[in-house]
Design a protein around this motif. Structure first.
Motif, mmCIF file in Angstrom:
data_model
loop_
_atom_site.group_PDB
_atom_site.id
_atom_site.type_symbol
_atom_site.label_atom_id
_atom_site.label_comp_id
_atom_site.label_asym_id
_atom_site.label_seq_id
_atom_site.Cartn_x
_atom_site.Cartn_y
_atom_site.Cartn_z
ATOM 1 N N UNK A 213 0.859 -1.183 0.000
ATOM 2 C CA UNK A 213 0.000 0.000 0.000
ATOM 3 C C UNK A 213 0.896 1.234 0.000
ATOM 4 N N UNK A 214 0.847 1.995 -1.099
ATOM 5 C CA UNK A 214 1.616 3.251 -1.170
ATOM 6 C C UNK A 214 0.735 4.439 -0.796
ATOM 7 N N UNK A 215 -0.522 4.428 -1.255
ATOM 8 C CA UNK A 215 -1.440 5.529 -0.963
ATOM 9 C C UNK A 215 -2.852 5.027 -0.798
ATOM 10 N N UNK A 216 -3.753 5.952 -0.492
ATOM 11 C CA UNK A 216 -5.163 5.638 -0.315
ATOM 12 C C UNK A 216 -5.970 6.522 -1.263
ATOM 13 N N UNK A 217 -6.949 5.931 -1.947
ATOM 14 C CA UNK A 217 -7.716 6.686 -2.929
ATOM 15 C C UNK A 217 -9.211 6.574 -2.723
ATOM 16 N N UNK A 218 -9.937 7.589 -3.197
ATOM 17 C CA UNK A 218 -11.394 7.531 -3.112
ATOM 18 C C UNK A 218 -12.012 8.329 -4.252
ATOM 19 N N UNK A 238 0.178 9.205 1.428
ATOM 20 C CA UNK A 238 -0.363 9.905 0.256
ATOM 21 C C UNK A 238 -1.845 9.596 0.038
ATOM 22 N N UNK A 239 -2.614 10.612 -0.317
ATOM 23 C CA UNK A 239 -4.038 10.416 -0.625
ATOM 24 C C UNK A 239 -4.321 10.878 -2.043
ATOM 25 N N UNK A 240 -5.172 10.114 -2.736
ATOM 26 C CA UNK A 240 -5.541 10.391 -4.129
ATOM 27 C C UNK A 240 -7.056 10.517 -4.188
ATOM 28 N N UNK A 276 -14.077 4.387 -12.044
ATOM 29 C CA UNK A 276 -12.656 4.584 -12.344
ATOM 30 C C UNK A 276 -11.763 4.215 -11.170
ATOM 31 N N UNK A 277 -12.139 4.609 -9.951
ATOM 32 C CA UNK A 277 -11.282 4.310 -8.796
ATOM 33 C C UNK A 277 -11.237 2.815 -8.527
ATOM 34 N N UNK A 284 -3.104 -0.692 -9.194
ATOM 35 C CA UNK A 284 -2.029 0.034 -8.520
ATOM 36 C C UNK A 284 -2.099 -0.175 -7.009
ATOM 37 N N UNK A 285 -0.977 0.007 -6.311
ATOM 38 C CA UNK A 285 -0.967 -0.191 -4.846
ATOM 39 C C UNK A 285 -1.620 0.973 -4.095
ATOM 40 N N UNK A 286 -2.871 1.224 -4.455
ATOM 41 C CA UNK A 286 -3.671 2.279 -3.827
ATOM 42 C C UNK A 286 -4.834 1.600 -3.117
#
Length: 515
Positions: A213-218, A238-240, A276-277, A284-286
């Motif tokens: 896990x590199x970042x977190x996305x929503x 990191x947040x996306x 899309x997310x 990806x490691x999100x």
């Protein structure tokens, strides 16, 4: 069963003596310290921990309840199902593609009776002990029982105001027991903080376990991105954020930007961002932070527990929740049901899910008798956070409503904006989503479904300060095809004493009859 004694009383009387009172029962001891009115008051107590320690260090020495656990299981799986996953696995769907749920070991939790849990939770309210100063983590044993306190990322969210809406209830609904649970009074201004502290804390743990896990996305209509970016910033993760272009308020947009999130403004609606997310997090490691992820619901369910706690563990008759992606209505059901299952209360309230008419797939499903759910293309609504036509948690919501004998109601744009203005005129300052919930209340009250003496809680999901533009447009009568009948625009007047007096006299005369 274990029980908890938290009673120790220290009382001061004007005398020089110190006495210990020993009542017949040894369960409670009274220490009486007596000082004369003229004696020097004792010096203030210093911190109990050494100066070089912080509240996390202090928490490491505190004993924890043992042998409590939780895991992922398929949502509403039959008892024969053996499918389950550790919370340390990165998984969002069951083998069949269905939703997951966090299942707690209720057998272990039942080793402690309802009185134990009530006393334990009550003992943590208003404290600054890590992490129990949070309204979420004060119920840690029911949220993520196995997480280390060091891994928790918290802004002491929750503990939000439950206030008596006296004037609104009495004047407009003839109700004496109407309450508003203002979940928007929290760190980033919406109830999403309750779930995000749990999710980001678990991500923090996963990263320490060297999970990929590199970042977190929503994907977000505003409030989720604000909560995600704030908690990730606190953790240094990191947040996306995927946002639908031109569909959220500036106040909502500025929050993730200010907290350092990587923001993508995408020419689609929320459902398009959500699709899309999902695709991106599969490649990806999100880590996916939307309510497809059941961890967030564990935090959100604590608002239901908190309502019971604030009513001294008495159960309200009705709880009305705005619904968009529909995770929250299930979270409230789960919190109430857990309290009943573990003996803190003997029943659960009836739930109402309130939707905007411009984004009402659950309402239409309810009206059809829950036959063959159909998603839809959501139209623009002032209640932008619930502008969702293909809700992820539709199955969870239907389950919660059926189990609570619940109801679904809707609000048109004019109805929700008028309800918002009406509530504001009684001293509130609510978001449009709360206007949707209040509209549902007014309709159910008019139909006699909700009665005058029913204790009713309306859940306010975000702070009104996030939606000032909609209020400006309403009070300026600047909304196309809307009467804005409760608009209260400023009055332009000349800078002359006579002109000001004329205007004020007219205003006072108009309001004289209301006194």
């Amino acid at each position: 069963m274990a029980s908890l004694s938290l009673l120790h009383f220290t009382t001061y009387f004007p005398s020089h003596t110190q006495t210990t009172l020993k009542p017949p029962s040894s369960a409670v001891s009274f220490t009486v310290r007596c000082t004369s009115p003229t004696s020097t008051p004792p010096p203030p107590q210093k911190h109990r921990r050494p100066a070089e320690e912080n509240i996390r260090d202090e928490a490491r020495r505190r004993p924890q309840l043992q042998n409590l656990s939780a895991r992922y299981v398929p949502f509403n799986a039959p008892p024969s199902s053996t499918e389950s996953y550790s919370l340390d696995e990165i998984v969002y769907r069951s083998q069949s593609g269905g939703l997951l749920d966090v299942q707690h070991d209720l057998t272990a939790l039942k080793n402690y009776d309802g009185e134990f849990w009530r006393n334990l939770f009550d003992s943590r309210v208003g404290k600054t002990n890590w992490p129990y100063g949070s309204g979420v983590w004060s119920k840690k044993e029911w949220v993520l029982p196995q997480i280390d306190d060091d891994d928790i990322i918290s802004a002491f969210e929750g503990n939000s105001n439950l206030f008596w809406a006296e004037r609104f209830g009495k004047q407009y609904l003839q109700m004496n027991d109407l309450w508003v649970k203002h979940c928007g009074i929290t760190h980033t201004g919406s109830f999403k903080d309750l779930g995000m502290t749990v999710l980001v804390s678990q991500v923090n743990r996963l990263r320490k376990l060297n999970k990929p896990v590199i970042g977190v996305g929503c994907a977000s209509t505003g409030d989720t991105s604000a909560a995600l970016s704030a908690y990730c910033a606190s953790a240094g993760i990191p947040s996306i954020v995927f946002l639908p272009a031109d569909k959220i308020s500036m106040a909502q947009l500025v929050q993730p930007i200010a907290n350092g999130a990587f923001v993508l403004s995408i020419d689609t609606d929320f459902d398009g961002c959500m699709n899309l997310i999902r695709e991106v997090t599969a490649e990806l490691p999100i880590y996916l932070a939307n309510s497809l992820n059941s961890l967030r619901l564990e935090g959100q369910k604590t608002a239901a527990i908190e309502i019971l706690q604030q009513f001294n563990w008495e159960v309200p008759d009705w709880v009305i929740v705005p619904g968009g992606n529909l995770g929250n209505i299930y979270a409230f059901y789960k919190g109430f049901d857990m309290c009943k299952e573990l003996g803190l209360v003997d029943r659960i309230p009836r739930l109402v899910c309130a939707q905007a008419a411009n984004a009402n797939p659950l309402y239409l499903h309810y009206k059809s008798g829950y036959k063959d759910f159909q998603s839809l293309k959501a139209n623009t609504t002032f209640a932008s956070a619930i502008q969702i036509g293909d809700p992820v948690s539709i199955d969870r919501a239907v389950y919660a409503l059926k189990m609570s004998n619940g109801i679904v109601e809707e609000a048109t744009e004019e109805e929700l904006m008028d309800a918002t203005a009406l509530a504001d005129s009684t001293g509130m300052f609510i978001c449009p989503h709360t206007g949707v919930a209040l509209t549902a209340l007014m309709k159910l009250r008019k139909a006699g479904v909700i009665e005058a003496n029913d204790r009713t809680v309306v859940v306010s999901t975000a702070h009104g300060l996030k939606f000032t533009q909609s209020k400006i447009d309403y009070h300026s009568k600047n909304i196309k095809e809307m009467a804005c009948r409760l608009a209260n625009p400023p009055v332009n007047v000349k800078a002359e004493f006579g002109s000001v007096m004329d205007v004020l006299k007219e205003y006072l005369k108009k309001n004289e009859s209301k006194c």
